[in-house]
Design an enzyme around this catalytic site. Structure first.
Site, PDB file in Angstrom:
ATOM      1  N   THR A  16       0.845  -1.191   0.000  1.00  0.00           N
ATOM      2  CA  THR A  16       0.000   0.000   0.000  1.00  0.00           C
ATOM      3  C   THR A  16       0.883   1.246   0.000  1.00  0.00           C
ATOM      4  OG1 THR A  16      -0.159  -0.111   2.405  1.00  0.00           O
ATOM      5  CG2 THR A  16      -1.944  -1.147   1.143  1.00  0.00           C
ATOM      6  N   ILE A  41       0.688   4.442   2.270  1.00  0.00           N
ATOM      7  CA  ILE A  41       1.107   5.082   3.525  1.00  0.00           C
ATOM      8  C   ILE A  41       1.910   4.108   4.385  1.00  0.00           C
ATOM      9  CG2 ILE A  41       0.302   6.143   5.675  1.00  0.00           C
ATOM     10  CD1 ILE A  41      -2.162   7.133   4.110  1.00  0.00           C
ATOM     11  N   CYS A  42       1.514   2.854   4.397  1.00  0.00           N
ATOM     12  CA  CYS A  42       2.114   1.852   5.291  1.00  0.00           C
ATOM     13  C   CYS A  42       3.645   1.790   5.212  1.00  0.00           C
ATOM     14  CB  CYS A  42       1.510   0.480   5.038  1.00  0.00           C
ATOM     15  SG  CYS A  42      -0.264   0.434   5.401  1.00  0.00           S
ATOM     16  N   PRO A  43       4.254   1.778   4.021  1.00  0.00           N
ATOM     17  CA  PRO A  43       5.716   1.679   4.019  1.00  0.00           C
ATOM     18  C   PRO A  43       6.404   2.888   4.647  1.00  0.00           C
ATOM     19  CG  PRO A  43       4.885   1.977   1.778  1.00  0.00           C
ATOM     20  CD  PRO A  43       3.704   1.749   2.667  1.00  0.00           C
ATOM     21  N   ILE A 103       6.295   2.003   8.383  1.00  0.00           N
ATOM     22  CA  ILE A 103       7.116   0.826   8.656  1.00  0.00           C
ATOM     23  C   ILE A 103       8.593   1.197   8.601  1.00  0.00           C
ATOM     24  CG2 ILE A 103       7.785  -1.430   7.716  1.00  0.00           C
ATOM     25  CD1 ILE A 103       4.727  -1.683   6.902  1.00  0.00           C
TER      26      ILE A 103
END
Length: 175
Positions: A45, A47-49, A52
């Site tokens: 996806t 935003i997730c990286p 993370i």
């Protein structure tokens, strides 16, 4: 559903991806340490990286505070492996594959209709008591630095005012 001030359930044999391999972990493995458990919606996806990577970038800062980081989503361990090896090789902390959605449901961050987790973060103390949580809409990335600040504030054992930073005065002991 776990609430602030309550002990988290003893989740055992959770499948996780960690730095190139699949592992099993128990949340009780973190007893005696502070634990930052965070959920993100999905692998692959947008935003997730960013989040993370920020957790990976600040992992040593969390470790200086005696805290371990564990990520989680409802994606499979195979999805985690494919995505992390291709796009997030710098991540060394474990990422749980909560495909049965039990952990996300217990932590009250599961979107039942889609089977994905909300963007959530939890700080769990060494006695495995939930001390802090933040859950937001999946459209908004969270501040990992704020999670680190909250961890440090909790570790003082004192009342910390708005925008408190380490080294600043607290408001004294909790009653």
């Amino acid at each position: 559903m776990v609430k602030i001030g309550e002990k988290i359930p003893e989740f055992k044999n959770l499948i996780a991806y960690k730095a190139g391999e699949f592992i099993k972990l128990d949340l009780t493995d973190y007893k005696g340490k502070w634990l930052v458990l965070f959920f993100y919606p999905r692998d692959f996806t947008f935003i997730c990286p960013t989040e993370i990577r920020e957790f990976a970038k600040l992992e040593s800062e969390f470790e200086k505070e005696g805290a371990k980081i564990v990520g989680a989503s409802t994606d499979s361990e195979y999805s985690h492996k494919a995505w992390f090896e291709k796009e997030l090789p710098e991540v060394k902390y474990p990422v749980i594959a909560d495909t049965g959605q039990r952990l996300a449901r217990t932590m009250n961050c599961l979107i039942e209709e889609t089977g994905e987790a909300l963007r959530a973060a939890f700080i769990i103390d060494p006695d495995q008591i939930l001390r802090w949580l933040m859950i937001s809409d999946n459209a908004v990335g969270r501040s990992v630095k704020e999670i680190l600040r909250a961890l440090k504030a909790l570790q003082t054992g004192e009342l910390c005012p708005v925008e408190w930073q380490p080294g600043q005065a607290t408001l004294g002991k909790k009653s």
